[in-house]
Design a protein around this motif. Structure first.
Motif, PDB file in Angstrom:
ATOM      1  N   ASP A 198      12.939 -39.142 -13.287  1.00 27.48           N
ATOM      2  CA  ASP A 198      12.333 -40.196 -12.471  1.00 27.48           C
ATOM      3  C   ASP A 198      12.297 -41.464 -13.319  1.00 27.48           C
ATOM      4  O   ASP A 198      11.610 -41.523 -14.338  1.00 27.48           O
ATOM      5  N   TYR A 220      23.895 -39.489  -6.942  1.00 25.14           N
ATOM      6  CA  TYR A 220      22.511 -39.674  -6.473  1.00 25.14           C
ATOM      7  C   TYR A 220      22.481 -40.410  -5.142  1.00 25.14           C
ATOM      8  O   TYR A 220      21.672 -40.095  -4.251  1.00 25.14           O
ATOM      9  N   LYS A 257      15.245 -39.791  -9.394  1.00 23.95           N
ATOM     10  CA  LYS A 257      14.598 -40.803  -8.564  1.00 23.95           C
ATOM     11  C   LYS A 257      14.596 -42.104  -9.364  1.00 23.95           C
ATOM     12  O   LYS A 257      14.096 -42.140 -10.490  1.00 23.95           O
ATOM     13  N   SER A 263      13.614 -46.154  -9.391  1.00 24.35           N
ATOM     14  CA  SER A 263      12.852 -47.244  -8.786  1.00 24.35           C
ATOM     15  C   SER A 263      13.144 -48.511  -9.575  1.00 24.35           C
ATOM     16  O   SER A 263      12.869 -48.575 -10.780  1.00 24.35           O
TER      17      SER A 263
END
Length: 504
Positions: free
Chosen positions: A187, A344, A363, A365
């Motif tokens: 992440d 991804y 993940k 961001s």
């Protein structure tokens, strides 16, 4: 299974990669069996170009050979070969075409690709990168910032369950980026980024050229001609200075004079110290923007070939207070991360079970790397006169995805229309002369109303780098939605058809 590739379109070298059947990112060799391809285009005639190590040897010597053009993406620069004008975009397209054709000989037709770009690239440079990919026949749906790709590769290949705040120091042949990110396993959250488009190995080569030519002049009284010693010669010395304290050139002859010139590592480091100091300030600025100190940084990850220079590691240690982490081959880290990123971003049906497993926990961001706003009539507090100004709606560094709504008001009685503009800038700029207007459309309004009608403007920026800009007349419900592809901008037709060129 679809053929998905990640491409690092570099200033000096480029690479293409994919996930293998076991879900591991691997470099696809070029036709010479090499992992990286020089970002150099040498025109043999009007319709034939060479992108290879042979082409690189002609750089700075042959007027029909061009390199380092990535640094001029987004600029109105042209190059002329055999009477035909080329641009940084068209030359980049030829490099991409070479990568594509070589890869397809190995893996078959490429279905989709991701291309990496410097985090500090301007909107126009991003647009032109996407246009170059389109010209090369690549189906590119996403681009990814180079430091993010390097961090993704590091996070998934380290073998450890990473957790903490990391800095990615990405110094390649032409550009520098520093990104601060929080990592928890796979992440990854980008929290700050800074950089400069013209700082890298090419600038260091130029400094070595200056040193050698200056010393030759001192020792012989003669000027050293460019064709005798150029940036390619300097690059070799730069690499040797990463292993030795001093290096002597081969015998250089110019005019009636000849000499061997010695360059020390200390002289080289002194010559580039101002540029490294600039990079250090950008690192400090990125930490300030992220709200962290060097004590909060878990590790500093080095990416890009120029980070092999010992002075860079010393500089990083000085700024962050710790030794940096290096990849086994920093030239390939960004491309390998791009291969993970396209997996991804892809539909699971395009992946094998092992490929899906390799990215199932990923993940990412990111943050806005620019300021986005709109033009509005605003009273100037200094002159008390109303004038058109840029009003920022989404700030640089805003975590995405995000939704921001601001209220504006009509300025005239009986106003029947509204100009709906979307602007972009590198700084928080109010002067409309210093912003890029990404688009400008009109929203019809009902007439017969007094001024002061509320207009709600909502910018919704998602993690696919698509921003929906909505302009809503609250009273009537009239609405205009504008979709802006932040990563790519608008594609533009080129005067040059890359399909007309044979790439060797």
């Amino acid at each position: 299974m679809s053929n998905l590739v990640g491409i690092d379109l570099g200033t000096t070298y480029s690479a293409i990669s994919r996930l293998n059947e076991n879900g591991l990112p691997v470099i696809i060799h070029n036709s010479d069996g090499q992992n990286i391809t020089p970002s150099v285009v040498s025109f043999i005639d009007k319709k034939t170009s060479d992108v290879s190590e042979t082409a690189e040897k002609n750089l700075f010597e042959d007027e029909n050979t061009f390199g380092r053009f990535k640094r001029h993406m987004g600029e109105d620069k042209t190059y002329k070969a055999f009477g035909i004008k080329h641009t940084p975009t068209s030359l980049s397209a030829l490099v991409l075409k070479k990568l594509k054709e070589d890869a397809e000989k190995s893996i078959g037709k490429i279905d989709k690709a991701v291309i990496t770009i410097p985090a500090n690239f301007s909107s126009k440079a991003r647009e032109e990168t996407m246009q170059a990919a389109k010209m090369a026949g690549l189906n590119v749906k996403n681009i990814i910032n180079e430091p993010t790709a390097a961090a993704l590769y590091y996070a998934l290949s380290s073998g450890n369950n990473l957790s903490g705040t990391f800095a990615v120091y990405d110094l390649g042949g032409g550009t520098f980026d520093i990104s601060i990110m929080k990592v928890n396993g796979s992440d990854i959250e980008i929290i700050a980024t800074e950089g400069v488009q013209e700082l890298g190995g090419h600038d260091f080569d130029n400094k070595i050229c200056d040193l050698v030519k200056s010393k030759f002049k001192e020792e012989t009284g003669e000027e050293l001609a460019d064709e005798v010693f150029n940036c390619l010669s300097a690059e070799s010395i730069k690499r040797d200075l990463s292993k030795r304290d001093k290096v002597r050139t081969s015998r250089l002859s110019s005019g009636t004079a000849s000499a061997r010139i010695e360059i020390t590592r200390e002289e080289f480091e002194d010559s580039i110290s101002t540029m490294i100091a600039n990079a250090e300030m950008l690192c400090e600025g990125a930490m300030d923007d992220a709200g962290v100190t060097k004590d909060d940084i878990t590790d500093v990850i080095l990416a890009g070939g120029s980070t092999r220079i010992p002075y860079i590691s010393e500089s990083v240690k000085k700024v962050f207070g710790k030794d940096p982490v290096t990849f086994s081959n920093p030239d390939e880290a960004v491309a390998l991360g791009a291969a993970l990123f396209i997996a991804y971003k892809s539909d699971p049906s395009d992946l094998t079970p092992l490929q899906k497993k390799s990215i199932e926990k990923v993940k990412i961001s990111d943050i806005s790397s620019k300021y986005f706003g709109t033009l509005a009539l605003v009273k100037n507090t200094a002159t008390d006169i109303k004038e058109i100004q840029n009003c920022v709606i989404i700030k640089k560094g805003e975590k995405i995805p995000c939704v921001v709504t601001e209220s504006f008001y009509t300025t005239q009685d009986g106003q029947t229309g509204l100009d709906c503009s979307v602007t972009e800038a590198n700084t928080e700029e109010s002067d409309q002369e210093f912003v890029n207007i990404r688009c400008n459309e009109s929203l019809p309004l009902p007439g017969g109303r007094a001024s002061g009608q509320e207009i709600q403007i909502t910018y919704s920026y998602n993690d696919n780098q698509i921003m929906i800009c909505s302009f809503l007349d609250v009273a009537s419900g009239a609405k205009k939605d504008i979709e802006v592809d932040v990563s790519a901008g608008e594609s533009k037709d080129s005067e040059i058809d890359i399909n007309d060129f044979t790439v060797e």
